[in-house]
Write a protein that holds these residues in place. Structure first.
Motif, PDB file in Angstrom:
ATOM      1  N   PRO A   1     -67.553  57.137  -9.037  1.00 51.00           N
ATOM      2  CA  PRO A   1     -66.178  57.490  -9.420  1.00 51.00           C
ATOM      3  C   PRO A   1     -65.163  56.436  -8.978  1.00 51.00           C
ATOM      4  CG  PRO A   1     -67.307  59.408  -8.528  1.00 51.00           C
ATOM      5  CD  PRO A   1     -68.215  58.220  -8.298  1.00 51.00           C
TER       6      PRO A   1
ATOM      7  N   MET B   1     -66.474  57.814 -15.332  1.00 53.36           N
ATOM      8  CA  MET B   1     -66.268  57.848 -13.888  1.00 53.36           C
ATOM      9  C   MET B   1     -64.858  57.433 -13.472  1.00 53.36           C
ATOM     10  SD  MET B   1     -68.729  59.042 -12.092  1.00 53.36           S
ATOM     11  CE  MET B   1     -70.232  59.825 -12.674  1.00 53.36           C
TER      12      MET B   1
ATOM     13  N   LEU C   1     -65.876  65.937 -13.393  1.00 51.58           N
ATOM     14  CA  LEU C   1     -67.181  65.307 -13.191  1.00 51.58           C
ATOM     15  C   LEU C   1     -68.131  66.197 -12.402  1.00 51.58           C
ATOM     16  CD1 LEU C   1     -66.063  61.654 -12.347  1.00 51.58           C
ATOM     17  CD2 LEU C   1     -66.865  62.539 -14.535  1.00 51.58           C
TER      18      LEU C   1
END
Length: 201
Positions: free
Chosen positions: A89, A150, A162
């Motif tokens: 991320p 991400m 996510l």
């Protein structure tokens, strides 16, 4: 990419009519199946693009790192995302833009690759320009930019899709493995959906 098929969750478990998945469910379908050559996910949203003192609201896709590869398309300039761009991320603030965006917003700058664009107040590196006429897999929706999934917390601040299995807002499409029929693939994916229903009731 004629053999890319959009998956419909209602056909897997009969629970919903809207054809979207959560990212955790997408990952499990992607990793557990043996009938698809690949599975991609994408979500449309809007971002603020700031350039040379002008602010614009532009439509974009958040996409998984295998998106362009699985579709089998090639860039006009630079490169497209790879799975390595979509692992951690916030780790890869990169963008791909459409040919139309390149012409209209960036003046068809031949040296566009590697230049920065300010997206939602954050600097992103432009790594690729799509071929003319390519806007993704939706025929009724035209975007100007793509970002790795991400990068969601910058593209859509305050969201944690996510890791949220209960929020289904990504479209999912897959390509069948050679020799695999649609009915066999559907049966295999239904089995995985049943497993997920037991594991995450």
């Amino acid at each position: 990419f004629a053999d890319i098929r959009k998956l419909h969750p209602a056909s897997l478990d009969g629970s919903r009519d809207f054809p979207t998945f959560s990212i955790p469910n997408y990952r499990d379908l992607r990793d557990r199946n043996d009938v698809l050559a690949g599975l991609l996910a994408y979500r449309n949203t809007a971002v603020s693009l700031s350039r040379q003192g002008e602010n614009s609201r532009v439509w974009c896709y958040l996409v998984t790192g295998n998106y362009f590869e699985l579709l089998g398309v090639q860039p006009l300039l630079g490169r497209f995302f790879t799975p390595q761009d979509d692992v951690m991320p916030g780790a890869h603030p990169v963008a791909v833009i459409t040919h139309e965006c390149w012409q209209q917003r960036f003046g068809a700058d031949a040296a566009i690759i590697g230049k920065q664009a300010l997206i939602n107040g954050h600097s992103f590196t432009i790594i690729g320009v799509a071929a003319p006429g390519f806007y993704g897999t939706e025929v009724s929706f035209k975007v100007e930019m793509w970002f790795p999934s991400m990068m969601l917390t910058i593209i859509e601040p305050g969201r944690d899709y996510l890791n949220d299995r209960d929020t289904a807002n990504f479209f999912v499409q897959g390509r069948l493995k050679p020799g695999v029929t649609l009915s066999r693939a559907e049966a295999a994916l239904k089995n995985i959906a049943a497993q997920l229903a037991r594991e995450y009731p």
